[in-house]
Design an enzyme around this catalytic site. Sequence first.
Site, PDB file in Angstrom:
ATOM      1  N   TYR A   1     -19.735  11.396  16.734  1.00  0.00           N
ATOM      2  CA  TYR A   1     -19.586  12.525  15.818  1.00  0.00           C
ATOM      3  C   TYR A   1     -18.396  12.332  14.905  1.00  0.00           C
ATOM      4  CZ  TYR A   1     -15.680  14.598  18.496  1.00  0.00           C
ATOM      5  OH  TYR A   1     -14.479  14.830  19.088  1.00  0.00           O
TER       6      TYR A   1
ATOM      7  N   ARG B   1     -15.007   5.400   9.854  1.00  0.00           N
ATOM      8  CA  ARG B   1     -14.914   5.453  11.316  1.00  0.00           C
ATOM      9  C   ARG B   1     -16.292   5.676  11.945  1.00  0.00           C
ATOM     10  NH1 ARG B   1     -10.876   9.612  14.009  1.00  0.00           N
ATOM     11  NH2 ARG B   1     -12.443  11.065  13.199  1.00  0.00           N
TER      12      ARG B   1
ATOM     13  N   ARG C   1     -36.794   9.501  29.770  1.00  0.00           N
ATOM     14  CA  ARG C   1     -35.410   9.272  30.150  1.00  0.00           C
ATOM     15  C   ARG C   1     -35.298   7.923  30.842  1.00  0.00           C
ATOM     16  NH1 ARG C   1     -32.102   9.943  34.679  1.00  0.00           N
ATOM     17  NH2 ARG C   1     -29.926  10.380  34.173  1.00  0.00           N
TER      18      ARG C   1
ATOM     19  N   LYS D   1     -15.721   7.433  18.843  1.00  0.00           N
ATOM     20  CA  LYS D   1     -15.733   8.904  18.800  1.00  0.00           C
ATOM     21  C   LYS D   1     -17.048   9.441  19.356  1.00  0.00           C
ATOM     22  CE  LYS D   1     -14.272  12.634  15.711  1.00  0.00           C
ATOM     23  NZ  LYS D   1     -13.333  13.271  16.637  1.00  0.00           N
TER      24      LYS D   1
ATOM     25  N   GLU E   1      -2.986  10.856  24.237  1.00  0.00           N
ATOM     26  CA  GLU E   1      -3.197  11.731  23.074  1.00  0.00           C
ATOM     27  C   GLU E   1      -3.480  13.138  23.565  1.00  0.00           C
ATOM     28  OE1 GLU E   1      -6.717  10.298  20.955  1.00  0.00           O
ATOM     29  OE2 GLU E   1      -7.618   9.699  22.850  1.00  0.00           O
TER      30      GLU E   1
ATOM     31  N   LEU F   1      -8.183   7.617  20.212  1.00  0.00           N
ATOM     32  CA  LEU F   1      -8.993   7.672  19.001  1.00  0.00           C
ATOM     33  C   LEU F   1      -8.100   7.310  17.815  1.00  0.00           C
ATOM     34  CD1 LEU F   1     -11.873   8.474  18.016  1.00  0.00           C
ATOM     35  CD2 LEU F   1     -10.797  10.563  17.192  1.00  0.00           C
TER      36      LEU F   1
HETATM   37  N1  PMP Z   1      -7.823  12.155  19.450  1.00  0.00           N
HETATM   38  C1  PMP Z   1      -8.896  12.799  19.954  1.00  0.00           C
HETATM   39  C2  PMP Z   1      -9.228  12.627  21.396  1.00  0.00           C
HETATM   40  C3  PMP Z   1      -9.687  13.617  19.125  1.00  0.00           C
HETATM   41  O1  PMP Z   1     -10.763  14.240  19.625  1.00  0.00           O
HETATM   42  C4  PMP Z   1      -9.314  13.787  17.762  1.00  0.00           C
HETATM   43  C5  PMP Z   1     -10.094  14.673  16.845  1.00  0.00           C
HETATM   44  N2  PMP Z   1     -11.444  14.500  16.905  1.00  0.00           N
HETATM   45  C6  PMP Z   1      -8.185  13.106  17.287  1.00  0.00           C
HETATM   46  C7  PMP Z   1      -7.469  12.301  18.154  1.00  0.00           C
HETATM   47  C8  PMP Z   1      -7.747  13.230  15.851  1.00  0.00           C
HETATM   48  O2  PMP Z   1      -8.579  12.500  15.008  1.00  0.00           O
HETATM   49  P1  PMP Z   1      -8.794  12.928  13.493  1.00  0.00           P
HETATM   50  O3  PMP Z   1      -7.446  12.979  12.856  1.00  0.00           O
HETATM   51  O4  PMP Z   1      -9.642  11.858  12.939  1.00  0.00           O
HETATM   52  O5  PMP Z   1      -9.450  14.271  13.516  1.00  0.00           O
END
Ligand code: PMP
Length: 286
Positions: free
Chosen positions: A32, A51, A100, A150, A182, A206
Site C-alpha cells: 500500500y 516506492r 486459497r 510496505k 521506528e 520502512l
Molecule cells: N514506518 C512505518 C512502519 C510506517 O508505516 C510509515 C508510514 N506508512 C512510515 C515509517 C513513514 O513513511 P512515509 O513517510 O512514507 O509515510
Amino acid sequence: MRTVYVNGEYLPETEASISIFDRGFLMADGVYEVTSVLDGKLIDFDGHAVRLSRSLNELEMNNPISKADLLEVHRELVRLNEIEEGLIYLQITRGSDGDRDFAFPDPETTVPTIVLFTQNKPGLADSPAAKRGAKIISIDDIRWGRRDIKTVQLLYPSMGKMMAKKAGCDDAWMVEDGFVTEGTSNNAYIVKGNKIITRALSNDILHGITRAAVLRFAREAQMEVEERNFTIDEAKQADEAFTTSASAFVMPVVEIDGVALGDGAPGRVAPRLREIYLDEMRKAAI
Ligand code: PMP
C-alpha cells in the site's frame, strides 16, 4: 458517500467489492501507499509511486497500472470527492485465483487487485496534536524482517497503537536488540543540539518518503544529520524527538515512557522542520 476506485472503475463505496479469495484478505499479500493532499494537490506523488514499484518488485508482483494512470486516478478521486486536505489510500494485492493456496498464483492468469479511496481530513496540516506534541511508549519490535516492503501486514503496528492508547499515550516506538527501529506508522528521530539522529535505512525499517524529504531539508538548512542507531535511554536524554510520516508530516515527541523531553513541550527543531516541510511540499505539490 465516497467515490472509490476498484480495478479500473470509479464506484460509490457501498458498491465496490473484491473477491473473498483475494490474497490481500487471506494472506496480507499486498502492498500500500498513503499520499497526502494539501490545497487539493498531491504531496510527493513521485516518491510514493517509486516506492510502490519497489515494494511490488520485492514481492514479484506485477504492477497493474502505469505511473501516469496512477496519477490520473489519484487526481480524479481528489476531484470527485472534493478533497482539499486529506489522504489517498492505495492498495495493490496479488489478486484472487478463486481458491486459497500458499503458492503464488500464476501472474499470467491472476491479475492484481487495485483499490484506492480518499480520507477527507480538514485541518490535517494545522493539527493541534503537532502543537501539543506526542507522548510515546516503547514496545518490543516483533515484526518480520522485511519492513522495507510496505505490506498490509499491519496487525502488530495496530496492536502497538492500542498499547499506547491503553497507557494514555499517542503512539509507540519499537525496539529491537536495544535500538529503536521506528514508530508504529512513522520514522523516529532524536535531536541533540543542532544534530538530528535517525536510524539508517536497511530492511529493518520502512524507507519513509517523508524521511527522505525532511533529511534533505534539514541538510539544506545546515542542520547536521547522523544516520545511526539510538536507544530509548539516549532518546529520553535528547533535547527533542520527533516522527515523520506522509499523514502526520513532522510530529514532535514530548514524552517517552513517562519521561518528559526538555520542558515537555515541542522544542525548536521539530516545529521548524515541520514548517519547512509543509512550505516546500505545498510548493512542489501536483
Ligand atoms: N514506518 C512505518 C512502519 C510506517 O508505516 C510509515 C508510514 N506508512 C512510515 C515509517 C513513514 O513513511 P512515509 O513517510 O512514507 O509515510
